[in-house]
Design a protein around this motif. Structure first.
Motif, mmCIF file in Angstrom:
data_model
loop_
_atom_site.group_PDB
_atom_site.id
_atom_site.type_symbol
_atom_site.label_atom_id
_atom_site.label_comp_id
_atom_site.label_asym_id
_atom_site.label_seq_id
_atom_site.Cartn_x
_atom_site.Cartn_y
_atom_site.Cartn_z
ATOM 1 N N VAL A 179 37.711 -3.666 -26.743
ATOM 2 C CA VAL A 179 38.104 -4.285 -28.046
ATOM 3 C C VAL A 179 38.528 -5.816 -27.886
ATOM 4 C CG1 VAL A 179 39.940 -4.415 -29.874
ATOM 5 C CG2 VAL A 179 39.093 -2.275 -29.153
ATOM 6 N N GLY A 180 39.183 -6.186 -26.653
ATOM 7 C CA GLY A 180 39.402 -7.717 -26.606
ATOM 8 C C GLY A 180 38.162 -8.420 -26.318
ATOM 9 N N LEU A 181 37.529 -7.931 -25.454
ATOM 10 C CA LEU A 181 35.793 -8.546 -25.448
ATOM 11 C C LEU A 181 35.063 -8.795 -26.610
ATOM 12 C CD1 LEU A 181 33.679 -9.655 -23.540
ATOM 13 C CD2 LEU A 181 33.160 -7.068 -23.027
ATOM 14 N N ALA A 182 34.875 -7.446 -27.502
ATOM 15 C CA ALA A 182 34.198 -7.753 -28.615
ATOM 16 C C ALA A 182 34.835 -8.715 -29.422
ATOM 17 C CB ALA A 182 34.308 -6.060 -29.181
ATOM 18 N N LEU A 183 36.173 -8.501 -29.779
ATOM 19 C CA LEU A 183 36.876 -9.508 -30.648
ATOM 20 C C LEU A 183 36.722 -10.886 -29.994
ATOM 21 C CD1 LEU A 183 40.286 -7.838 -31.352
ATOM 22 C CD2 LEU A 183 38.355 -8.119 -32.830
ATOM 23 N N SER A 184 36.445 -11.227 -28.754
ATOM 24 C CA SER A 184 36.371 -12.383 -28.237
ATOM 25 C C SER A 184 34.790 -13.002 -28.751
ATOM 26 C CB SER A 184 36.545 -12.518 -26.802
ATOM 27 O OG SER A 184 37.885 -12.201 -26.563
ATOM 28 N N VAL A 185 33.892 -12.091 -28.254
ATOM 29 C CA VAL A 185 32.487 -12.506 -28.932
ATOM 30 C C VAL A 185 32.358 -12.877 -30.330
ATOM 31 C CG1 VAL A 185 30.140 -11.904 -28.934
ATOM 32 C CG2 VAL A 185 31.516 -11.361 -26.975
ATOM 33 N N ALA A 186 33.161 -12.070 -31.124
ATOM 34 C CA ALA A 186 33.138 -11.971 -32.545
ATOM 35 C C ALA A 186 33.831 -13.574 -32.871
ATOM 36 C CB ALA A 186 33.769 -10.847 -33.283
ATOM 37 N N ALA A 187 34.614 -14.032 -32.223
ATOM 38 C CA ALA A 187 35.641 -15.091 -32.654
ATOM 39 C C ALA A 187 34.578 -16.269 -32.456
ATOM 40 C CB ALA A 187 36.739 -15.265 -31.684
ATOM 41 N N LEU A 188 33.588 -16.326 -31.835
ATOM 42 C CA LEU A 188 32.703 -17.509 -31.627
ATOM 43 C C LEU A 188 32.157 -17.361 -33.098
ATOM 44 C CD1 LEU A 188 30.635 -16.460 -28.365
ATOM 45 C CD2 LEU A 188 32.738 -18.057 -28.681
ATOM 46 N N SER A 189 32.038 -16.521 -34.068
ATOM 47 C CA SER A 189 31.416 -16.847 -35.163
ATOM 48 C C SER A 189 32.473 -17.874 -36.119
ATOM 49 C CB SER A 189 31.319 -15.709 -36.037
ATOM 50 O OG SER A 189 32.254 -14.947 -36.334
ATOM 51 N N GLY A 190 33.653 -17.746 -35.747
ATOM 52 C CA GLY A 190 34.959 -18.617 -36.706
ATOM 53 C C GLY A 190 34.803 -17.755 -37.952
ATOM 54 N N ALA A 191 34.501 -16.583 -38.266
ATOM 55 C CA ALA A 191 34.338 -16.059 -39.361
ATOM 56 C C ALA A 191 35.741 -15.067 -39.456
ATOM 57 C CB ALA A 191 33.305 -15.054 -39.906
ATOM 58 N N GLY A 192 36.332 -14.748 -40.486
ATOM 59 C CA GLY A 192 37.341 -13.903 -40.897
ATOM 60 C C GLY A 192 38.471 -13.866 -39.976
ATOM 61 N N PHE A 193 39.205 -12.660 -39.746
ATOM 62 C CA PHE A 193 40.406 -12.836 -38.849
ATOM 63 C C PHE A 193 40.146 -13.310 -37.561
ATOM 64 C CE2 PHE A 193 39.131 -8.832 -37.941
ATOM 65 C CZ PHE A 193 39.367 -8.447 -36.657
ATOM 66 N N THR A 194 39.145 -12.802 -36.987
ATOM 67 C CA THR A 194 38.686 -13.191 -35.608
ATOM 68 C C THR A 194 38.482 -14.730 -35.350
ATOM 69 O OG1 THR A 194 36.143 -13.208 -35.961
ATOM 70 C CG2 THR A 194 37.195 -11.144 -35.326
ATOM 71 N N GLY A 195 38.259 -15.657 -36.432
ATOM 72 C CA GLY A 195 38.450 -17.109 -36.497
ATOM 73 C C GLY A 195 39.740 -17.550 -36.128
ATOM 74 N N ARG A 196 40.820 -16.748 -36.455
ATOM 75 C CA ARG A 196 42.017 -17.090 -36.329
ATOM 76 C C ARG A 196 42.621 -16.704 -34.806
ATOM 77 N NH1 ARG A 196 42.789 -14.404 -41.464
ATOM 78 N NH2 ARG A 196 44.588 -13.187 -40.573
ATOM 79 N N LEU A 197 41.804 -16.287 -34.299
ATOM 80 C CA LEU A 197 42.270 -15.802 -32.763
ATOM 81 C C LEU A 197 42.629 -16.996 -31.862
ATOM 82 C CD1 LEU A 197 40.264 -12.701 -32.011
ATOM 83 C CD2 LEU A 197 42.447 -12.628 -32.767
ATOM 84 N N PRO A 198 43.580 -17.068 -30.991
ATOM 85 C CA PRO A 198 43.866 -17.993 -30.275
ATOM 86 C C PRO A 198 42.455 -18.578 -29.369
ATOM 87 C CG PRO A 198 45.654 -16.663 -29.993
ATOM 88 C CD PRO A 198 44.506 -16.032 -30.913
ATOM 89 N N LEU A 199 42.094 -19.993 -29.660
ATOM 90 C CA LEU A 199 40.832 -20.436 -28.851
ATOM 91 C C LEU A 199 41.065 -20.425 -27.412
ATOM 92 C CD1 LEU A 199 38.381 -22.136 -28.631
ATOM 93 C CD2 LEU A 199 39.700 -24.289 -28.759
ATOM 94 N N ALA A 200 42.183 -20.523 -26.821
ATOM 95 C CA ALA A 200 42.574 -20.470 -25.359
ATOM 96 C C ALA A 200 42.291 -19.080 -25.052
ATOM 97 C CB ALA A 200 43.969 -20.881 -24.968
ATOM 98 N N LEU A 201 42.781 -18.070 -25.691
ATOM 99 C CA LEU A 201 42.768 -16.769 -25.122
ATOM 100 C C LEU A 201 40.984 -16.316 -25.397
ATOM 101 C CD1 LEU A 201 45.670 -14.899 -26.404
ATOM 102 C CD2 LEU A 201 45.495 -15.925 -24.112
ATOM 103 N N VAL A 202 40.544 -16.470 -26.242
ATOM 104 C CA VAL A 202 39.036 -16.214 -26.390
ATOM 105 C C VAL A 202 38.146 -16.884 -25.433
ATOM 106 C CG1 VAL A 202 37.040 -16.668 -27.718
ATOM 107 C CG2 VAL A 202 39.285 -15.696 -28.940
ATOM 108 N N ALA A 203 38.209 -18.095 -25.097
ATOM 109 C CA ALA A 203 37.798 -18.727 -23.897
ATOM 110 C C ALA A 203 37.955 -18.268 -22.457
ATOM 111 C CB ALA A 203 37.930 -20.283 -24.099
#
Length: 255
Positions: A175-199
């Protein structure tokens, strides 16, 4: 801890392993950069850089994650959606950490290559290692096969099993990996995830795109467990926070 004891990784608890040492050095480096940023301490940046070097010397395949320690030069509150706002990329970034970590790593890797040259007459990071045999991108290999090998390698790390197979303990990691990939889109709640943790998460998996480890299950997953679980919990917090704002009427335009 639950992710470990629910899967094959439980066998590593209480035992020595180079992957455990490498992950420990790199995570400690990340924690020190966070503290250094808060205290504006360049001394702690130097210590963190040295720890990142030790983490790479211990496991060379963790070099991308060691470099990614520098992303904690940004505050944890910086959202992943910042990726789509180039003008704000350097906003709030603490430059001593952003520049210092890669610089110290460069010195450390040069020292490692010099050590190899001293003993073998080859100035290289990978001479004498299994890099040539474990690398995924091999000469003459069709692109389709390369893609399959890369996916298999990533899934092996994400599921902590070899061959890749789902189990409950792997759920937060996947789930953490999938959310990090999704966060690259910057859309929805995934866009609010911490940039540092995603990277940091994506960097932790980068090595799996280059080489596929072959050993007992869970060995090559140790370094991804902490940060993927952190991303998953951050996502839960983002959803809960969003629901609370919705209930308060924050998302409605008031006359």
């Amino acid at each position: 801890l639950i992710a470990f004891v629910s899967g094959p990784g439980y066998i590593f608890i209480g035992r020595g392993l180079s992957e455990i040492s490498s992950a420990a050095f790199i995570y400690l480096a990340a924690l020190l950069v966070i503290r250094a940023r808060n205290e504006r301490s360049t001394r702690l940046v130097v210590v963190a850089g040295c720890l990142a070097v030790l983490g790479t010397w211990t496991r060379l395949n963790n070099l991308p994650m060691a470099i990614a320690v520098a992303v904690f030069a940004w505050p944890l509150g910086k959202p992943a959606s910042t990726l789509w706002q180039p003008r704000s990329w350097l906003t709030d970034a603490w430059r001593p950490a952003l520049i210092g970590i890669p610089a110290i790593l460069a010195v450390g890797m040069a020292a490692f290559a010099l050590r190899t040259w001293y003993y073998t007459s080859h100035f290289s990071l990978f001479y004498g290692t299994q890099a040539a045999t474990l690398r995924i991108w091999k000469d003459g290999m069709p692109l389709g096969e390369v893609a399959r090998q890369m996916l298999d390698s990533v899934l092996m790390v994400a599921t902590t099993t070899d061959p890749a197979a789902y189990h409950n303990g792997a759920l937060p990691i996947m789930v953490g990996l999938a959310l990090s990939v999704a966060a690259l889109s910057g859309a929805g709640f995934t866009g609010r995830l911490p940039l540092a943790l995603v990277a940091f998460t994506l960097a932790a998996f980068f090595g799996a795109l280059v080489a596929r480890g072959t050993a007992y299950s869970g060995r090559f997953s140790i370094h991804v467990v902490g940060v993927t679980v952190a991303v998953a919990i951050s996502a839960v917090a983002a959803v809960v926070q969003g629901n609370q704002r919705f209930k308060r009427g924050t998302y409605f335009v008031k006359p």
